[in-house]
Every structure is written in structure tokens, then in C-alpha cells.
Design a protein around this motif. Sequence first.
Motif, PDB file in Angstrom:
ATOM      1  N   GLU A  95       1.004   6.999  -6.664  1.00  0.00           N
ATOM      2  CA  GLU A  95      -0.056   7.971  -6.946  1.00  0.00           C
ATOM      3  C   GLU A  95       0.388   9.397  -6.648  1.00  0.00           C
ATOM      4  OE1 GLU A  95      -3.722   5.548  -7.759  1.00  0.00           O
ATOM      5  OE2 GLU A  95      -3.529   7.731  -7.568  1.00  0.00           O
ATOM      6  N   VAL A  96       1.074   9.571  -5.529  1.00  0.00           N
ATOM      7  CA  VAL A  96       1.522  10.918  -5.188  1.00  0.00           C
ATOM      8  C   VAL A  96       2.562  11.395  -6.194  1.00  0.00           C
ATOM      9  CG1 VAL A  96       2.642  12.334  -3.451  1.00  0.00           C
ATOM     10  CG2 VAL A  96       1.014  10.619  -2.762  1.00  0.00           C
ATOM     11  N   TYR A  97       3.366  10.477  -6.688  1.00  0.00           N
ATOM     12  CA  TYR A  97       4.355  10.833  -7.697  1.00  0.00           C
ATOM     13  C   TYR A  97       3.671  11.382  -8.939  1.00  0.00           C
ATOM     14  CZ  TYR A  97       8.209  10.171 -11.030  1.00  0.00           C
ATOM     15  OH  TYR A  97       9.175  10.355 -11.980  1.00  0.00           O
ATOM     16  N   GLU A  98       2.601  10.693  -9.352  1.00  0.00           N
ATOM     17  CA  GLU A  98       1.883  11.179 -10.543  1.00  0.00           C
ATOM     18  C   GLU A  98       1.328  12.581 -10.295  1.00  0.00           C
ATOM     19  OE1 GLU A  98      -0.833   8.352 -12.102  1.00  0.00           O
ATOM     20  OE2 GLU A  98      -1.938   9.886 -13.220  1.00  0.00           O
ATOM     21  N   VAL A 103      -3.973  14.588  -2.460  1.00  0.00           N
ATOM     22  CA  VAL A 103      -3.048  13.767  -1.673  1.00  0.00           C
ATOM     23  C   VAL A 103      -3.754  13.164  -0.476  1.00  0.00           C
ATOM     24  CG1 VAL A 103      -0.986  13.823  -0.242  1.00  0.00           C
ATOM     25  CG2 VAL A 103      -0.989  14.964  -2.432  1.00  0.00           C
ATOM     26  N   ARG A 104      -4.608  13.968   0.156  1.00  0.00           N
ATOM     27  CA  ARG A 104      -5.332  13.427   1.308  1.00  0.00           C
ATOM     28  C   ARG A 104      -6.255  12.300   0.896  1.00  0.00           C
ATOM     29  NH1 ARG A 104      -4.991  16.596   5.977  1.00  0.00           N
ATOM     30  NH2 ARG A 104      -3.918  18.545   5.537  1.00  0.00           N
ATOM     31  N   MET A 125       0.828  -1.199   0.000  1.00  0.00           N
ATOM     32  CA  MET A 125       0.000   0.000   0.000  1.00  0.00           C
ATOM     33  C   MET A 125       0.856   1.240   0.000  1.00  0.00           C
ATOM     34  SD  MET A 125      -2.870  -1.047  -0.325  1.00  0.00           S
ATOM     35  CE  MET A 125      -4.508  -1.037   0.266  1.00  0.00           C
ATOM     36  N   VAL A 126       1.951   1.182   0.743  1.00  0.00           N
ATOM     37  CA  VAL A 126       2.862   2.327   0.781  1.00  0.00           C
ATOM     38  C   VAL A 126       3.405   2.595  -0.621  1.00  0.00           C
ATOM     39  CG1 VAL A 126       5.077   3.127   1.661  1.00  0.00           C
ATOM     40  CG2 VAL A 126       3.479   2.028   3.184  1.00  0.00           C
ATOM     41  N   ARG A 127       3.760   1.514  -1.301  1.00  0.00           N
ATOM     42  CA  ARG A 127       4.315   1.671  -2.641  1.00  0.00           C
ATOM     43  C   ARG A 127       3.286   2.281  -3.594  1.00  0.00           C
ATOM     44  NH1 ARG A 127       8.111  -2.148  -5.134  1.00  0.00           N
ATOM     45  NH2 ARG A 127       8.887  -0.939  -6.861  1.00  0.00           N
ATOM     46  N   ASN A 128       2.046   1.789  -3.508  1.00  0.00           N
ATOM     47  CA  ASN A 128       0.994   2.347  -4.363  1.00  0.00           C
ATOM     48  C   ASN A 128       0.730   3.796  -4.031  1.00  0.00           C
ATOM     49  OD1 ASN A 128       0.684  -0.094  -5.553  1.00  0.00           O
ATOM     50  ND2 ASN A 128      -1.012  -0.755  -4.265  1.00  0.00           N
ATOM     51  N   TYR A 129       0.750   4.093  -2.734  1.00  0.00           N
ATOM     52  CA  TYR A 129       0.554   5.473  -2.314  1.00  0.00           C
ATOM     53  C   TYR A 129       1.596   6.375  -2.940  1.00  0.00           C
ATOM     54  CZ  TYR A 129       0.656   9.520   0.750  1.00  0.00           C
ATOM     55  OH  TYR A 129       0.684  10.790   1.229  1.00  0.00           O
TER      56      TYR A 129
END
Lengths: 162, 159
Positions: free
Chosen positions: B121-124, B150-151, B114-118
Motif C-alpha cells: 500500500e505504501v508503495y502505491e 501512510v498513518r 501484514m507487513v507485506r500488505n503494508y
Amino acid sequence: MSRAGAGSVLDRPLGRVRGTETQVSLSAFAYLYSELVQYHQSRVASISELERRLESSGYGVGFKVLELLAYRSRESKRETRIMSILQFISSSVWKSLFGKAADSLERSIDHADEFMIIDYEPLTSTFLSVPSDLGQFSADAYISGIIAGVLEGAGFTARVTA
Amino acid sequence: RNVSINQSINQTNTPKMSTTSQKSPLLFLIVGRNEPLYEVEFDATTNPAPSDSVTRQNYFVLHSALDLVDLESWTNPGMYLKVVDNVNHQMVSVFLTASHVKFMLLHSGKNEDMVRNYFTEVYELYVKLSMNPFYKFDTAITSKLFDTRVRAVGRRYLS
């Protein structure tokens, strides 16, 4: 900032979607760039100052280009070696900005830490003619600003001249 | 270049963390060259705001991990650096963008996927934000829309 979220920068797709790639006409860019040069030219007193301003205009572009291309390549990898970042610049960055890879990348014989990216027809100076009283001025300072931005962004401090 | 931490801060007030809440609060920071550009705290508990020492300690832990991140950034060519530091059952995970902007997350280490997916997404979102010609690189991120997004991503992946 956003009109009900429509058309906000954060909503638009980032990757290249076939059929919706935006093309900017060359003449539009040439006009815009010549305006940029003229704008700065009317505000400076020397050639080196003008070149410096063009470089700082390109500097910001460099950072964004670096981020965008790294994202689009979907590789989740960063460049950590000098040669690889230079190759990245002379191929990927050049292709996305000018439509083709740079003509060559060479290492200088005189200085071990000097490299040259060669482009025979740089976009910025193809449509500009430099009058004789401006002497050494090179309008490609904009491109050297972009390269400096990319290198700075990746963590390599460099001095770039056109 | 790095934030210099006053090392005399004593760690004696540490164990309070694990007793106050079931899930420790998560702190997400975007750090530029010299200073944080954006921060948001994901508090999964319904407790009232965590005590001052806990919040300050979160920041301290994240900033002290910056040195480790810098070391890793030149040896590891990937972007997702996984867990960089491990302090008091809290882990610091870092995602490093191509221009060395650090996304740092302080979390309890439960679900790494989940951290990786988070991070992805934030990177995009971050790349889209930097496409804005009025956003100057390495300046504070003040866009409300970015904050909302982001939230939302954080709620989806981290709680």
C-alpha cells in the motif's frame, strides 16, 4: 493542496483503466516541446549548455517513468543486470512514451561498455529543424536525459548522448 | 553513499525494550540515496513517549541495516526483501522500489503478511506521489496528505 481530497494525486488510480486512458495529441506535445527548447535557447550561450539543459529536463522524467512502469508491470521485480535494464528501456519505456518499441538495441564493437538504442524517428526531433549555425545540436538530448534518469534510478551510472 | 555509523555506541542499554511495552513501537522510514526522506512512528502502546535511548536505538538499528540492504539489492531481484536484519527480537524488513528507494520497517516480526500488505500500500502511495511533477526525486516528502494516508495504512495493518 487538495480541495476536499477531490482530484488529489494520491487518489487517482495508477494502473491503466480501459476507457479512461488519457491521450495527449502529438501536436500538443510538439508545440510544448518546441516551446521548451526555445525557452532554454534564449537563456544559454552555447550548444552544449542547451543540450545539457534539455538533458536535465529529461532526467527527472526518467526516474518517474521507471517507478511508474515498474509499478504497472505488477511484477515486484527490479532489474539488476545491465542487459535487462537496457532491454526494459528499449521496449517498455519506449512503448509507454512513444507508442512503439525502439528500433534496436546494439552493443558497440569498439567499446565493451557502450550500447546503442536506435530509433529512426525520435519524437523530439521529428518536428524540429536545426539551422546550420547550430551545427551539431541534437534536440534528442531530452530523450537521452530520460534514459540517463532511468539508468541512474536503477543504480547504473551512465553517460548518455543522442 | 551509506550513512556511516559510529560503531563505538555500546549496546549495553538494550534489554529495556522488552519490558516497557507489550508491543514494541514500530518505526517506518523511507530512505533515499543519502538520507531519510520520510519517517513515521507507529506506537501501539498507550504508554507515554518511549525513552530517548529507545528511540535513538531504533534509528540506529534501521540505519545499520542499510549496508545489508545494499548487498541484498544486487543479488535479490525482487522488491520485497523480507527480513534483512534481526536485532534484539526486533526485525528490520525492507521493501526496495525500482529506483532503489528503501522502505524500512522496524517491527517485532509477528505478522509477516501484514507487513507485506503494508509495504504494497505504501508503495502505491509513493508511486502516486512521485507522479507529481513538482516532487523532485530523492527529496524529503513533506506532503501532509501522504502523511495522513501512510498513518491510516499503518493503523490498518500494523496494530
